[in-house]
Design a protein around this motif. Structure first.
Motif, PDB file in Angstrom:
ATOM      1  N   GLY A 102       0.793  -1.230   0.000  1.00 20.70           N
ATOM      2  CA  GLY A 102       0.000   0.000   0.000  1.00 20.70           C
ATOM      3  C   GLY A 102       0.820   1.272   0.000  1.00 20.70           C
ATOM      4  O   GLY A 102       0.309   2.345  -0.343  1.00 20.70           O
ATOM      5  N   PHE A 103       2.115   1.175   0.370  1.00 28.41           N
ATOM      6  CA  PHE A 103       2.964   2.361   0.344  1.00 28.41           C
ATOM      7  C   PHE A 103       2.970   3.008  -1.044  1.00 28.41           C
ATOM      8  O   PHE A 103       2.976   4.223  -1.173  1.00 28.41           O
ATOM      9  CB  PHE A 103       4.407   1.992   0.717  1.00 28.41           C
ATOM     10  CG  PHE A 103       4.606   1.629   2.170  1.00 28.41           C
ATOM     11  CD1 PHE A 103       3.536   1.488   3.032  1.00 28.41           C
ATOM     12  CD2 PHE A 103       5.876   1.408   2.665  1.00 28.41           C
ATOM     13  CE1 PHE A 103       3.711   1.136   4.358  1.00 28.41           C
ATOM     14  CE2 PHE A 103       6.078   1.059   3.998  1.00 28.41           C
ATOM     15  CZ  PHE A 103       4.986   0.916   4.843  1.00 28.41           C
ATOM     16  N   GLY A 104       3.009   2.151  -2.066  1.00 32.11           N
ATOM     17  CA  GLY A 104       3.053   2.672  -3.428  1.00 32.11           C
ATOM     18  C   GLY A 104       1.794   3.407  -3.831  1.00 32.11           C
ATOM     19  O   GLY A 104       1.821   4.253  -4.723  1.00 32.11           O
ATOM     20  N   GLY A 105       0.663   3.078  -3.187  1.00 32.25           N
ATOM     21  CA  GLY A 105      -0.576   3.777  -3.492  1.00 32.25           C
ATOM     22  C   GLY A 105      -0.618   5.173  -2.917  1.00 32.25           C
ATOM     23  O   GLY A 105      -1.192   6.089  -3.514  1.00 32.25           O
ATOM     24  N   GLY A 106       0.001   5.362  -1.746  1.00 32.46           N
ATOM     25  CA  GLY A 106      -0.053   6.664  -1.093  1.00 32.46           C
ATOM     26  C   GLY A 106       1.082   7.598  -1.433  1.00 32.46           C
ATOM     27  O   GLY A 106       0.928   8.817  -1.376  1.00 32.46           O
ATOM     28  N   VAL A 112       2.836   9.593   4.244  1.00 39.86           N
ATOM     29  CA  VAL A 112       3.896  10.186   5.051  1.00 39.86           C
ATOM     30  C   VAL A 112       5.233  10.068   4.330  1.00 39.86           C
ATOM     31  O   VAL A 112       6.031  11.008   4.271  1.00 39.86           O
ATOM     32  CB  VAL A 112       3.963   9.526   6.440  1.00 39.86           C
ATOM     33  CG1 VAL A 112       5.183  10.024   7.210  1.00 39.86           C
ATOM     34  CG2 VAL A 112       2.695   9.815   7.222  1.00 39.86           C
ATOM     35  N   MET A 113       5.477   8.894   3.756  1.00 39.65           N
ATOM     36  CA  MET A 113       6.720   8.688   3.006  1.00 39.65           C
ATOM     37  C   MET A 113       6.810   9.673   1.844  1.00 39.65           C
ATOM     38  O   MET A 113       7.851  10.302   1.612  1.00 39.65           O
ATOM     39  CB  MET A 113       6.780   7.254   2.491  1.00 39.65           C
ATOM     40  CG  MET A 113       8.064   6.907   1.748  1.00 39.65           C
ATOM     41  SD  MET A 113       8.048   5.196   1.142  1.00 39.65           S
ATOM     42  CE  MET A 113       7.940   4.298   2.678  1.00 39.65           C
ATOM     43  N   GLY A 114       5.701   9.812   1.112  1.00 35.92           N
ATOM     44  CA  GLY A 114       5.709  10.728  -0.015  1.00 35.92           C
ATOM     45  C   GLY A 114       5.883  12.174   0.397  1.00 35.92           C
ATOM     46  O   GLY A 114       6.584  12.935  -0.275  1.00 35.92           O
ATOM     47  N   GLY A 115       5.238  12.573   1.510  1.00 40.31           N
ATOM     48  CA  GLY A 115       5.333  13.961   1.939  1.00 40.31           C
ATOM     49  C   GLY A 115       6.621  14.293   2.664  1.00 40.31           C
ATOM     50  O   GLY A 115       7.355  15.213   2.299  1.00 40.31           O
ATOM     51  N   VAL A 116       6.936  13.502   3.709  1.00 38.16           N
ATOM     52  CA  VAL A 116       8.073  13.810   4.569  1.00 38.16           C
ATOM     53  C   VAL A 116       9.399  13.409   3.916  1.00 38.16           C
ATOM     54  O   VAL A 116      10.343  14.202   3.866  1.00 38.16           O
ATOM     55  CB  VAL A 116       7.916  13.123   5.947  1.00 38.16           C
ATOM     56  CG1 VAL A 116       9.148  13.391   6.808  1.00 38.16           C
ATOM     57  CG2 VAL A 116       6.656  13.624   6.639  1.00 38.16           C
ATOM     58  N   VAL A 117       9.493  12.164   3.425  1.00 40.74           N
ATOM     59  CA  VAL A 117      10.752  11.698   2.845  1.00 40.74           C
ATOM     60  C   VAL A 117      11.131  12.524   1.622  1.00 40.74           C
ATOM     61  O   VAL A 117      12.305  12.889   1.439  1.00 40.74           O
ATOM     62  CB  VAL A 117      10.665  10.191   2.492  1.00 40.74           C
ATOM     63  CG1 VAL A 117      11.942   9.730   1.790  1.00 40.74           C
ATOM     64  CG2 VAL A 117      10.430   9.367   3.750  1.00 40.74           C
ATOM     65  N   PHE A 142       4.348  21.333  11.572  1.00 41.23           N
ATOM     66  CA  PHE A 142       5.731  21.070  11.967  1.00 41.23           C
ATOM     67  C   PHE A 142       6.736  21.723  11.007  1.00 41.23           C
ATOM     68  O   PHE A 142       7.821  21.188  10.769  1.00 41.23           O
ATOM     69  CB  PHE A 142       6.004  19.567  12.048  1.00 41.23           C
ATOM     70  CG  PHE A 142       5.088  18.830  12.974  1.00 41.23           C
ATOM     71  CD1 PHE A 142       4.816  19.313  14.252  1.00 41.23           C
ATOM     72  CD2 PHE A 142       4.466  17.648  12.567  1.00 41.23           C
ATOM     73  CE1 PHE A 142       3.959  18.630  15.104  1.00 41.23           C
ATOM     74  CE2 PHE A 142       3.611  16.968  13.421  1.00 41.23           C
ATOM     75  CZ  PHE A 142       3.357  17.461  14.696  1.00 41.23           C
ATOM     76  N   GLY A 143       6.358  22.877  10.452  1.00 46.41           N
ATOM     77  CA  GLY A 143       7.256  23.601   9.571  1.00 46.41           C
ATOM     78  C   GLY A 143       7.384  23.021   8.177  1.00 46.41           C
ATOM     79  O   GLY A 143       8.189  23.519   7.375  1.00 46.41           O
ATOM     80  N   LEU A 144       6.584  21.988   7.835  1.00 48.71           N
ATOM     81  CA  LEU A 144       6.652  21.369   6.514  1.00 48.71           C
ATOM     82  C   LEU A 144       5.928  22.225   5.485  1.00 48.71           C
ATOM     83  O   LEU A 144       5.043  23.022   5.824  1.00 48.71           O
ATOM     84  CB  LEU A 144       6.040  19.967   6.550  1.00 48.71           C
ATOM     85  CG  LEU A 144       6.738  18.939   7.451  1.00 48.71           C
ATOM     86  CD1 LEU A 144       5.885  17.684   7.570  1.00 48.71           C
ATOM     87  CD2 LEU A 144       8.122  18.588   6.897  1.00 48.71           C
ATOM     88  N   ASP A 145       6.299  22.056   4.211  1.00 44.22           N
ATOM     89  CA  ASP A 145       5.597  22.775   3.153  1.00 44.22           C
ATOM     90  C   ASP A 145       4.267  22.088   2.856  1.00 44.22           C
ATOM     91  O   ASP A 145       3.839  21.177   3.582  1.00 44.22           O
ATOM     92  CB  ASP A 145       6.478  22.878   1.903  1.00 44.22           C
ATOM     93  CG  ASP A 145       6.799  21.516   1.290  1.00 44.22           C
ATOM     94  OD1 ASP A 145       6.237  20.499   1.741  1.00 44.22           O
ATOM     95  OD2 ASP A 145       7.621  21.473   0.344  1.00 44.22           O
ATOM     96  N   ALA A 146       3.605  22.514   1.771  1.00 45.77           N
ATOM     97  CA  ALA A 146       2.265  21.990   1.476  1.00 45.77           C
ATOM     98  C   ALA A 146       2.280  20.484   1.232  1.00 45.77           C
ATOM     99  O   ALA A 146       1.367  19.764   1.662  1.00 45.77           O
ATOM    100  CB  ALA A 146       1.681  22.715   0.262  1.00 45.77           C
ATOM    101  N   GLN A 147       3.329  19.983   0.551  1.00 45.59           N
ATOM    102  CA  GLN A 147       3.398  18.542   0.297  1.00 45.59           C
ATOM    103  C   GLN A 147       3.524  17.758   1.598  1.00 45.59           C
ATOM    104  O   GLN A 147       2.786  16.790   1.840  1.00 45.59           O
ATOM    105  CB  GLN A 147       4.604  18.216  -0.598  1.00 45.59           C
ATOM    106  CG  GLN A 147       4.406  18.598  -2.053  1.00 45.59           C
ATOM    107  CD  GLN A 147       5.554  18.132  -2.938  1.00 45.59           C
ATOM    108  OE1 GLN A 147       5.682  18.574  -4.080  1.00 45.59           O
ATOM    109  NE2 GLN A 147       6.389  17.256  -2.448  1.00 45.59           N
ATOM    110  N   GLY A 148       4.466  18.172   2.452  1.00 46.25           N
ATOM    111  CA  GLY A 148       4.665  17.463   3.714  1.00 46.25           C
ATOM    112  C   GLY A 148       3.462  17.574   4.628  1.00 46.25           C
ATOM    113  O   GLY A 148       3.053  16.600   5.261  1.00 46.25           O
ATOM    114  N   SER A 149       2.883  18.774   4.696  1.00 44.02           N
ATOM    115  CA  SER A 149       1.723  18.986   5.569  1.00 44.02           C
ATOM    116  C   SER A 149       0.516  18.186   5.096  1.00 44.02           C
ATOM    117  O   SER A 149      -0.212  17.594   5.898  1.00 44.02           O
ATOM    118  CB  SER A 149       1.374  20.483   5.619  1.00 44.02           C
ATOM    119  OG  SER A 149       2.431  21.233   6.175  1.00 44.02           O
ATOM    120  N   SER A 150       0.289  18.166   3.776  1.00 48.48           N
ATOM    121  CA  SER A 150      -0.852  17.404   3.270  1.00 48.48           C
ATOM    122  C   SER A 150      -0.641  15.909   3.484  1.00 48.48           C
ATOM    123  O   SER A 150      -1.592  15.173   3.775  1.00 48.48           O
ATOM    124  CB  SER A 150      -1.072  17.689   1.776  1.00 48.48           C
ATOM    125  OG  SER A 150      -0.004  17.190   0.993  1.00 48.48           O
ATOM    126  N   GLY A 151       0.609  15.449   3.343  1.00 47.62           N
ATOM    127  CA  GLY A 151       0.900  14.044   3.612  1.00 47.62           C
ATOM    128  C   GLY A 151       0.567  13.674   5.048  1.00 47.62           C
ATOM    129  O   GLY A 151      -0.004  12.608   5.308  1.00 47.62           O
TER     130      GLY A 151
END
Length: 412
Positions: A24-28, A157-162, A247-256
């Protein structure tokens, strides 16, 4: 066919959970990255929406044959093969990001993902139906559905944070590695549960068209249109437009992070909804309660402008979606003859994928090209769960003569 013992059944269910979780990681992973990456790569908003929807569009064709295939040849081979295809598709994201033709590779990867996931979803639920009894089926379906959906927030989370910290390629490579692990687990542990001996040829058009399958499929359509189709494809844009940071993340990280909260809530309530429907001995009242919860969540999201309000909205939407999931697939298995469960699960997935595919195609152009407001889009989405509830009650009443049949009355 001799099915596994109780201990063996639990082992099979948890192997299915582990496999679907990791794949499922690949889906998110793609959702927090691609909407913003599209502008960098020169991909139009409509094409981004089409890429995000491509897996579900593909499943519109693949779901029904996958269900028929399961009823003909069994569950083990399609399950392992589907996981392997999803692993290769996830690696396709890596190729896309370094390619001179990224839109083509992303599209191909999402199409392959659709083929693999059609096999995985239909087999996962059919295996669970095969090894569970009616009075515990809601709990078992909830556990498997939670496993499927828990992998999705991990991918978000992987897609946004990593991607925010180490880059997009790293996020895609990690997702592909976990998808490979899923195939290994399934190959080593999951047995055949559905058929034995020589089977007749597969007829892809021999799908389940019974009233329960169509009713439950329409409910699934509404849920996926609003949840995956609208919410997940627009949340990164909403956060950017309302200048919200987590937590100071941009839109991608925050949305993730917010998508992960939504799906985590959904996974928890998937377990609770399935177990609750077993406990009260009826599926419909539990589903109606969670459909109302989803409606409230979208209403809150429509007007939320702070981090705390968005979190509350995502928790409610996730709880509503998840709470319906376990009882929904359990009710479908209850009302379907055992030899047609694979077809029924395939039909249900078709409806869900129609909703999930239409959502981005409608919502992204509305927001980005036509200037439609987020508040109006989410307010309209709040109506969809209530319409799904009406369809559910009407369909079940026509089929059983009861607004809320008990589990024993529903069991085929």
């Amino acid at each position: 066919m001799k099915l596994p013992s109780i201990a063996g059944s639990n082992r099979v269910v948890f192997a299915v959970v582990a496999s679907t979780f990791f794949v499922g990681f690949g889906g998110g992973v793609v959702f927090p990255i691609l909407p913003n990456l599209g502008a960098v790569l020169g991909i139009s908003p409509f094409l981004v929406g089409l890429i995000l929807s491509a897996n579900r569009i593909t499943r519109l064709v693949a779901n029904a044959p996958a269900g028929v295939l399961i009823d003909r040849v069994g569950t083990r081979t399609p399950f392992v093969a589907g996981l392997a295809i999803e692993g290769l598709a996830t690696f396709g994201y890596v190729v896309a990001i370094v390619s001179s033709f990224p839109e083509g590779w992303f599209m191909l990867a999402r199409v392959c993902w659709g083929i693999g996931s059609a096999l995985v979803f239909a087999t996962a639920y059919t295996i669970t139906a095969d090894v569970s009894e009616a009075d515990s089926r809601g709990t078992s379906m909830g556990i498997v559905r939670a496993g499927i959906t828990f992998g999705f927030p991990a991918g978000l989370v992987m897609g946004g944070v990593v991607s925010d910290v180490w880059g997009n390629v790293t996020a895609f490579v990690l997702a592909a590695a976990f998808a490979g692990l899923a195939s290994v687990i399934a190959y080593l542990i999951v047995p055949e549960t559905h058929v034995e001996g020589e089977q007749r040829a597969v007829k892809p058009w021999d799908v389940e068209r019974s009233l329960p399958a169509l009713t439950i499929g329409l409910v699934n359509f509404g849920l996926y249109f609003a949840y995956i189709g609208v919410l997940f494809s627009t949340l990164v844009l909403l956060i950017d437009a309302r200048a919200i940071s987590i937590f100071g993340l941009d839109a991608q990280g925050s949305s993730g992070m917010l998508m992960a909260v939504t799906v985590l809530s959904g996974s928890v309530f998937t377990l609770g909804g399935g177990a609750l429907s077993d406990s009260v001995g009826a599926r419909v009242p539990v589903m109606l309660g969670f459909l109302v919860t989803s409606c409230v969540g979208f209403a809150v999201l429509a007007f939320g402008s702070s981090f705390e309000v968005l979190v509350l909205a995502c928790v409610l939407i996730g709880a509503g979606q998840g709470g319906v999931g376990g009882p929904l697939t359990a009710l479908l298995a209850d009302l379907t003859p055992e030899e047609r469960v694979g077809r029924a699960m395939g039909t249900n997935n078709v409806f869900g994928d129609v909703g999930g595919a239409l959502g981005p195609l409608v919502s992204l152009p509305l927001i980005q090209d036509l200037g439609f407001g987020f508040d109006g889009l989410y307010a309209a989405s709040a109506v969809i769960p209530m319409l799904a509830g009406v369809v559910l009650v009407a369909g079940i009443y026509v089929h059983t003569g009861r607004v809320s049949p008990t589990v024993s009355e529903s069991a085929s």
